[in-house]
Design a protein around this motif. Structure first.
Motif, PDB file in Angstrom:
ATOM      1  N   ASP A 211     -16.303  -3.513  20.499  1.00  0.00           N
ATOM      2  CA  ASP A 211     -15.593  -4.320  19.504  1.00  0.00           C
ATOM      3  C   ASP A 211     -16.560  -4.904  18.480  1.00  0.00           C
ATOM      4  OD1 ASP A 211     -13.222  -3.790  20.785  1.00  0.00           O
ATOM      5  OD2 ASP A 211     -13.259  -5.625  21.992  1.00  0.00           O
ATOM      6  N   SER A 212     -17.718  -5.340  18.949  1.00  0.00           N
ATOM      7  CA  SER A 212     -18.700  -5.906  18.026  1.00  0.00           C
ATOM      8  C   SER A 212     -19.220  -4.851  17.053  1.00  0.00           C
ATOM      9  CB  SER A 212     -19.868  -6.522  18.803  1.00  0.00           C
ATOM     10  OG  SER A 212     -20.512  -5.548  19.605  1.00  0.00           O
ATOM     11  N   GLU A 213     -19.337  -3.596  17.522  1.00  0.00           N
ATOM     12  CA  GLU A 213     -19.778  -2.504  16.643  1.00  0.00           C
ATOM     13  C   GLU A 213     -18.745  -2.232  15.561  1.00  0.00           C
ATOM     14  OE1 GLU A 213     -21.560   0.645  14.767  1.00  0.00           O
ATOM     15  OE2 GLU A 213     -22.464  -0.744  16.204  1.00  0.00           O
ATOM     16  N   LEU A 214     -17.476  -2.180  15.930  1.00  0.00           N
ATOM     17  CA  LEU A 214     -16.415  -1.933  14.953  1.00  0.00           C
ATOM     18  C   LEU A 214     -16.351  -3.045  13.917  1.00  0.00           C
ATOM     19  CD1 LEU A 214     -13.612  -0.612  17.350  1.00  0.00           C
ATOM     20  CD2 LEU A 214     -15.009   0.725  15.770  1.00  0.00           C
ATOM     21  N   GLU A 215     -16.545  -4.271  14.370  1.00  0.00           N
ATOM     22  CA  GLU A 215     -16.536  -5.394  13.429  1.00  0.00           C
ATOM     23  C   GLU A 215     -17.734  -5.325  12.496  1.00  0.00           C
ATOM     24  OE1 GLU A 215     -15.450  -8.992  11.543  1.00  0.00           O
ATOM     25  OE2 GLU A 215     -14.386  -7.428  12.663  1.00  0.00           O
ATOM     26  N   MET A 216     -18.900  -4.950  13.042  1.00  0.00           N
ATOM     27  CA  MET A 216     -20.101  -4.833  12.216  1.00  0.00           C
ATOM     28  C   MET A 216     -19.947  -3.717  11.188  1.00  0.00           C
ATOM     29  SD  MET A 216     -22.998  -6.253  11.666  1.00  0.00           S
ATOM     30  CE  MET A 216     -23.190  -7.210  13.176  1.00  0.00           C
ATOM     31  N   GLN A 217     -19.326  -2.611  11.586  1.00  0.00           N
ATOM     32  CA  GLN A 217     -19.085  -1.523  10.634  1.00  0.00           C
ATOM     33  C   GLN A 217     -18.167  -1.978   9.506  1.00  0.00           C
ATOM     34  OE1 GLN A 217     -17.824   2.221  12.333  1.00  0.00           O
ATOM     35  NE2 GLN A 217     -19.275   2.102  14.036  1.00  0.00           N
ATOM     36  N   ARG A 218     -17.128  -2.721   9.855  1.00  0.00           N
ATOM     37  CA  ARG A 218     -16.199  -3.213   8.837  1.00  0.00           C
ATOM     38  C   ARG A 218     -16.903  -4.137   7.847  1.00  0.00           C
ATOM     39  NH1 ARG A 218     -13.246  -7.485   7.550  1.00  0.00           N
ATOM     40  NH2 ARG A 218     -14.132  -8.721   9.251  1.00  0.00           N
ATOM     41  N   LEU A 219     -17.737  -5.025   8.368  1.00  0.00           N
ATOM     42  CA  LEU A 219     -18.451  -5.956   7.506  1.00  0.00           C
ATOM     43  C   LEU A 219     -19.463  -5.227   6.611  1.00  0.00           C
ATOM     44  CD1 LEU A 219     -19.099  -8.851  10.062  1.00  0.00           C
ATOM     45  CD2 LEU A 219     -17.481  -8.860   8.149  1.00  0.00           C
ATOM     46  N   PHE A 220     -20.140  -4.213   7.197  1.00  0.00           N
ATOM     47  CA  PHE A 220     -21.160  -3.506   6.422  1.00  0.00           C
ATOM     48  C   PHE A 220     -20.529  -2.691   5.292  1.00  0.00           C
ATOM     49  CE2 PHE A 220     -24.322   0.023   5.913  1.00  0.00           C
ATOM     50  CZ  PHE A 220     -25.343  -0.761   5.413  1.00  0.00           C
ATOM     51  N   LYS A 221     -19.391  -2.048   5.580  1.00  0.00           N
ATOM     52  CA  LYS A 221     -18.691  -1.317   4.527  1.00  0.00           C
ATOM     53  C   LYS A 221     -18.227  -2.266   3.424  1.00  0.00           C
ATOM     54  CE  LYS A 221     -16.945   2.325   7.592  1.00  0.00           C
ATOM     55  NZ  LYS A 221     -15.711   2.925   8.203  1.00  0.00           N
TER      56      LYS A 221
END
Length: 255
Positions: A211-221
């Motif tokens: 979940d933390s990876e998916l959130e980090m990907q969303r923020l980075f995009k």
């Protein structure tokens, strides 16, 4: 009659073919190396299947380092990782040419020899590609906590990039999967990395992100989108610094 040695397209297979040709005292025009699955049949040639082994590969490695030197060994090693179908014959030809000169350790200076020039170019090509992947590799955290990166290189660069990340992520469990060649590097925390091939990979498990990876990907995009200025985008210059084929596994270019 010219003899073509057929082997697998990897270091063990190629060096085993070099071993057989060397032991049989073949000259440059009397021998060549081809890879299974990509053999172009020639007239008046004899084709021989190579019995591959780690012992043969190690013997050739020691032979190169002893007579041609460490620098020449790494030039030949990098050339062996390339995607060029003629690399085997170029490596064998370079080694056979080294027997004819006074100082075999200076073989890579003889660029007028077509085999040496070919090895020189392949070494540069593979080294450059490995350098780019050290910059562009992106790790993603799975739900198991393991860091995974998927890449699609032209050459077999895993052994070139693995020491770089092992030095920088020694306490992490990570894996780099080469989708082009079906190989991957595995690094366990506080241990040495290992190269694995010939093993079936469960692709579904490599896409189960935390979940933390998916959130980090969303923020980075979102970050990449927010700092871009559409009116000032230069796509031609962007492709010069970041070729399209690197973007397949980069988070910022995923939809």
């Amino acid at each position: 009659m010219k003899r073509i040695y057929i082997c697998q397209d990897n270091i063990t297979g190629l060096f085993s073919a070099v071993y057989d040709a060397w032991k049989q005292r073949r000259e440059s025009g009397e021998a060549g190396i081809a890879f299974r699955g990509s053999v172009a049949q020639e007239l008046f040639c004899e084709y021989v299947e190579v019995a591959e082994s780690e012992e043969k590969a190690i013997a050739v490695e020691n032979l190169i380092k002893r007579h041609l030197g460490d620098d020449s060994y790494w030039d030949l090693y990098h050339a062996a990782l390339s995607a060029d179908s003629d690399k085997g014959s170029a490596i064998l030809g370079t080694m056979l040419e080294a027997r004819k000169i006074p100082d075999s350790r200076k073989i890579m200076n003889y660029l007028t020899c077509p085999h040496v020039a070919k090895v020189f170019e392949l070494n540069r090509r593979v080294s450059n590609e490995a350098h780019y992947f050290k910059e562009f590799i992106r790790f993603k955290e799975l739900d198991s906590g393991i860091l995974v990166s998927k890449i699609r290189p032209k050459s077999q660069v895993l052994t070139c990039v693995a020491p770089h990340f092992a030095d920088r992520l020694p306490l992490e469990n990570w894996m780099i999967y080469d989708q082009t060649h079906g190989m991957f590097v595995v690094h366990e925390s506080k241990k040495n990395w290992v190269l694995v091939s010939g093993v079936q990979v469960n692709i579904e498990k490599l896409d189960r992100y935390s979940d933390s990876e998916l959130e980090m990907q969303r923020l980075f995009k979102g970050f990449c989108k927010s700092i871009s200025i559409e009116e000032r985008c230069s796509y031609n210059r962007q492709r010069q610094h970041l070729p399209l084929w690197f973007r397949q596994n980069m988070v910022e270019f995923e939809q």
